[in-house]
Design an enzyme around this catalytic site. Structure first.
Site, PDB file in Angstrom:
ATOM      1  N   HIS A  33      32.929  -5.031  30.375  1.00  0.00           N
ATOM      2  CA  HIS A  33      32.427  -3.910  31.158  1.00  0.00           C
ATOM      3  C   HIS A  33      31.181  -4.361  31.929  1.00  0.00           C
ATOM      4  O   HIS A  33      30.221  -4.849  31.325  1.00  0.00           O
ATOM      5  CB  HIS A  33      32.090  -2.734  30.241  1.00  0.00           C
ATOM      6  N   ASP A  85      42.710  -0.049  24.712  1.00  0.00           N
ATOM      7  CA  ASP A  85      41.810   0.178  25.834  1.00  0.00           C
ATOM      8  C   ASP A  85      40.361   0.297  25.353  1.00  0.00           C
ATOM      9  O   ASP A  85      40.045   0.011  24.191  1.00  0.00           O
ATOM     10  CB  ASP A  85      42.241   1.409  26.641  1.00  0.00           C
ATOM     11  N   SER A  86      39.485   0.736  26.235  1.00  0.00           N
ATOM     12  CA  SER A  86      38.063   0.826  25.919  1.00  0.00           C
ATOM     13  C   SER A  86      37.758   1.827  24.809  1.00  0.00           C
ATOM     14  O   SER A  86      36.685   1.776  24.192  1.00  0.00           O
ATOM     15  CB  SER A  86      37.267   1.198  27.176  1.00  0.00           C
TER      16      SER A  86
END
Length: 221
Positions: A92, A135-136
């Protein structure tokens, strides 16, 4: 349950495309009027050349973009080889996120995937792929579609290369109730012999998106 449904959907649509499918023509029999099977005919007109000449030949003049794209997919499916994908990191962008937010996101996208790829006459890669990973938010996410990678070989043996291209894919996320989302992305990579480290950048705004997704791809000759 919904994860299994979407996994099956991506497998069916992306890795068993109708471009190599064949339909049987049925014609009336002159004796009793019943239908009989005749020769197989490609479902897509663009597949005619491949049916007559073997695998489609990339780079040939075409009637339009769709015909070119269809021939590429035929080449991938008929002449390509299998690939194994291993997601390794979801970075990120710290410049786009508050520090307090970063700690809440998962950056280890455990998962895997597979596909098929074809190298054209210019040494560039065309591939179909499907990956599933965390995913995140530690939720399951699939991503698959078509990709193109322009390659620049750095040695005479052509064992080491750099690549830049794009993917035209579809994803589905838990936060959006797994509604399919079209997601074209820029991609880049470095390859040595049969193994490549590749990545895609997912754009976004403040505290969303702006993720560099990285994976390993092993190509089976």
């Amino acid at each position: 349950m919904i994860k299994s449904i979407f996994t099956f959907f991506f497998l069916f649509v992306l890795l068993a495309p109708p471009f190599t499918a064949y339909a049987r023509e049925r014609t009336p029999s002159p004796e009793d009027g019943s239908a009989v099977e005749t020769a197989a005919v490609p479902l897509l007109p663009a597949a005619n050349a491949a049916a007559e000449n073997g695998a489609a030949k990339p780079g040939k003049d075409t009637d339009g973009i769709f015909d070119t794209f269809a021939r590429r997919l035929i080449s991938i499916w008929n002449s390509g080889e299998y690939d194994l994908y291993l997601p390794v990191y979801s970075w990120h962008n710290r410049l786009a996120y508050d520090k307090s937010k970063i700690q809440k996101y998962n950056e280890l996208p455990w998962g895997g995937g597979f596909g098929r790829s074809f190298r054209d006459e210019d040494g560039d890669d065309h591939f179909l792929f499907l990956m599933g990973f965390q995913d995140s938010y530690d939720r399951f996410e699939p991503y698959g579609g078509y990709g193109f990678m322009k390659r620049w070989h750095m040695d005479e043996e052509k064992t080491f290369s750099l690549g830049l291209g794009y993917s035209l894919g579809i994803t589905a996320r838990d936060q959006y109730d797994y509604i399919p989302i079209i997601l074209p992305l820029p991609i880049a990579g470095v390859q040595y012999k049969n193994i490549a480290l590749e990545c895609a950048y997912i754009p976004g705004g403040h505290n969303n998106g702006n993720v560099l997704f990285t994976w390993l791809r092993w190509h089976f000759d």
